[in-house]
Design a protein around this motif. Structure first.
Motif, PDB file in Angstrom:
ATOM      1  N   GLY A  63       0.816  -1.205   0.000  1.00  0.00           N
ATOM      2  CA  GLY A  63       0.000   0.000   0.000  1.00  0.00           C
ATOM      3  C   GLY A  63       0.852   1.257   0.000  1.00  0.00           C
ATOM      4  O   GLY A  63       2.043   1.235  -0.321  1.00  0.00           O
ATOM      5  N   GLU A  64       0.204   2.370   0.372  1.00  0.00           N
ATOM      6  CA  GLU A  64       0.866   3.668   0.433  1.00  0.00           C
ATOM      7  C   GLU A  64       0.541   4.333   1.757  1.00  0.00           C
ATOM      8  O   GLU A  64      -0.564   4.184   2.284  1.00  0.00           O
ATOM      9  N   LEU A  65       1.492   5.103   2.245  1.00  0.00           N
ATOM     10  CA  LEU A  65       1.329   5.776   3.527  1.00  0.00           C
ATOM     11  C   LEU A  65       1.914   7.176   3.431  1.00  0.00           C
ATOM     12  O   LEU A  65       2.988   7.370   2.858  1.00  0.00           O
ATOM     13  N   ARG A  66       1.183   8.130   3.976  1.00  0.00           N
ATOM     14  CA  ARG A  66       1.689   9.493   4.111  1.00  0.00           C
ATOM     15  C   ARG A  66       1.849   9.761   5.598  1.00  0.00           C
ATOM     16  O   ARG A  66       0.925   9.526   6.375  1.00  0.00           O
ATOM     17  N   ILE A  67       3.010  10.227   5.999  1.00  0.00           N
ATOM     18  CA  ILE A  67       3.231  10.652   7.375  1.00  0.00           C
ATOM     19  C   ILE A  67       3.141  12.169   7.368  1.00  0.00           C
ATOM     20  O   ILE A  67       4.008  12.857   6.811  1.00  0.00           O
ATOM     21  N   GLU A  68       2.043  12.691   7.921  1.00  0.00           N
ATOM     22  CA  GLU A  68       1.881  14.134   8.015  1.00  0.00           C
ATOM     23  C   GLU A  68       2.638  14.632   9.239  1.00  0.00           C
ATOM     24  O   GLU A  68       2.630  13.993  10.293  1.00  0.00           O
ATOM     25  N   LEU A  69       3.312  15.747   9.065  1.00  0.00           N
ATOM     26  CA  LEU A  69       4.130  16.339  10.120  1.00  0.00           C
ATOM     27  C   LEU A  69       3.701  17.784  10.317  1.00  0.00           C
ATOM     28  O   LEU A  69       3.513  18.516   9.349  1.00  0.00           O
ATOM     29  N   ARG A  70       3.541  18.214  11.561  1.00  0.00           N
ATOM     30  CA  ARG A  70       3.056  19.564  11.847  1.00  0.00           C
ATOM     31  C   ARG A  70       4.024  20.657  11.397  1.00  0.00           C
ATOM     32  O   ARG A  70       3.599  21.673  10.895  1.00  0.00           O
ATOM     33  N   ARG A  72       6.919  20.409   9.325  1.00  0.00           N
ATOM     34  CA  ARG A  72       7.770  20.178   8.152  1.00  0.00           C
ATOM     35  C   ARG A  72       6.964  19.471   7.077  1.00  0.00           C
ATOM     36  O   ARG A  72       5.813  19.127   7.286  1.00  0.00           O
ATOM     37  N   ASP A  73       7.578  19.243   5.930  1.00  0.00           N
ATOM     38  CA  ASP A  73       6.885  18.601   4.816  1.00  0.00           C
ATOM     39  C   ASP A  73       6.484  17.170   5.160  1.00  0.00           C
ATOM     40  O   ASP A  73       7.208  16.465   5.871  1.00  0.00           O
ATOM     41  N   ASP A  74       5.334  16.754   4.632  1.00  0.00           N
ATOM     42  CA  ASP A  74       4.882  15.382   4.796  1.00  0.00           C
ATOM     43  C   ASP A  74       5.851  14.429   4.086  1.00  0.00           C
ATOM     44  O   ASP A  74       6.564  14.823   3.160  1.00  0.00           O
ATOM     45  N   VAL A  75       5.832  13.162   4.498  1.00  0.00           N
ATOM     46  CA  VAL A  75       6.649  12.129   3.877  1.00  0.00           C
ATOM     47  C   VAL A  75       5.709  11.103   3.256  1.00  0.00           C
ATOM     48  O   VAL A  75       4.821  10.574   3.938  1.00  0.00           O
ATOM     49  N   HIS A  76       5.891  10.819   1.970  1.00  0.00           N
ATOM     50  CA  HIS A  76       5.080   9.826   1.271  1.00  0.00           C
ATOM     51  C   HIS A  76       5.897   8.551   1.126  1.00  0.00           C
ATOM     52  O   HIS A  76       7.050   8.596   0.695  1.00  0.00           O
ATOM     53  N   LEU A  77       5.287   7.417   1.485  1.00  0.00           N
ATOM     54  CA  LEU A  77       5.966   6.124   1.420  1.00  0.00           C
ATOM     55  C   LEU A  77       5.179   5.155   0.552  1.00  0.00           C
ATOM     56  O   LEU A  77       3.971   5.001   0.714  1.00  0.00           O
ATOM     57  N   GLU A  90       5.491  15.671  16.327  1.00  0.00           N
ATOM     58  CA  GLU A  90       4.067  15.389  16.176  1.00  0.00           C
ATOM     59  C   GLU A  90       3.798  14.923  14.747  1.00  0.00           C
ATOM     60  O   GLU A  90       4.248  15.552  13.781  1.00  0.00           O
ATOM     61  N   HIS A  91       3.061  13.827  14.630  1.00  0.00           N
ATOM     62  CA  HIS A  91       2.809  13.234  13.324  1.00  0.00           C
ATOM     63  C   HIS A  91       1.445  12.560  13.283  1.00  0.00           C
ATOM     64  O   HIS A  91       0.837  12.302  14.316  1.00  0.00           O
ATOM     65  N   ARG A  92       1.004  12.298  12.049  1.00  0.00           N
ATOM     66  CA  ARG A  92      -0.252  11.576  11.831  1.00  0.00           C
ATOM     67  C   ARG A  92      -0.084  10.690  10.602  1.00  0.00           C
ATOM     68  O   ARG A  92       0.047  11.189   9.491  1.00  0.00           O
ATOM     69  N   PRO A  93      -0.094   9.369  10.785  1.00  0.00           N
ATOM     70  CA  PRO A  93      -0.068   8.468   9.638  1.00  0.00           C
ATOM     71  C   PRO A  93      -1.417   8.495   8.905  1.00  0.00           C
ATOM     72  O   PRO A  93      -2.476   8.519   9.543  1.00  0.00           O
ATOM     73  N   VAL A  94      -1.347   8.511   7.587  1.00  0.00           N
ATOM     74  CA  VAL A  94      -2.544   8.470   6.748  1.00  0.00           C
ATOM     75  C   VAL A  94      -2.318   7.411   5.673  1.00  0.00           C
ATOM     76  O   VAL A  94      -1.433   7.561   4.827  1.00  0.00           O
ATOM     77  N   ALA A  95      -3.111   6.332   5.713  1.00  0.00           N
ATOM     78  CA  ALA A  95      -3.033   5.293   4.693  1.00  0.00           C
ATOM     79  C   ALA A  95      -3.797   5.756   3.462  1.00  0.00           C
ATOM     80  O   ALA A  95      -4.814   6.445   3.573  1.00  0.00           O
TER      81      ALA A  95
END
Length: 126
Positions: A63-70, A72-77, A90-95
């Motif tokens: 799958g794909e995951l985005r780690i949102e960061l308060r 700095r730039d988000d990280v897409h995996l 502080e972060h929020r994983p988003v599938a």
């Protein structure tokens, strides 16, 4: 082998993920050097949180995951990629929309970090 020597067995990652259906409810697969390896099925958004005393590694198996960061730039995996979120960030994983993820973090790390929510889950063993 003595009773004190643990078994040494291979773990099949696909079978591990096939063994449960619940999302946002990590399963403990292994322990090593004070760290835990957890299997997690993720769907849509998680809660914003941080781990004040623990770095957290997200390794995307499927799958794909985005780690949102308060701050700095988000990280897409994509599958086969990982990122380490440093302690205190502080972060929020988003599938997108789902992802199978291996988590590496210190033992006893709570999935929602500093936040208590309906998604706070106890870790079950695979």
């Amino acid at each position: 082998m003595t009773d004190e020597t643990p078994d040494i067995e291979a773990v099949n990652v696909a079978e591990g993920f096939d063994s449960f259906d619940e999302t946002w409810s990590p399963r403990l697969a292994a322990e090593l050097n004070g760290q835990e390896l957890k299997f997690a099925k993720l769907e849509d958004e998680f809660v914003w949180h941080r781990h004040d005393d623990a770095d957290e590694l997200f390794f995307v198996v499927d799958g794909e995951l985005r780690i949102e960061l308060r701050d700095r730039d988000d990280v897409h995996l994509d599958a086969g990629e990982f990122v380490v979120v440093p302690r205190g960030v502080e972060h929020r994983p988003v599938a997108l929309p789902t992802a199978d993820v291996l988590l590496f973090e210190p033992a006893e790390t709570r999935n929602t970090g500093n936040v208590e929510s309906e998604r706070t889950a106890d870790v079950e063993r695979l």
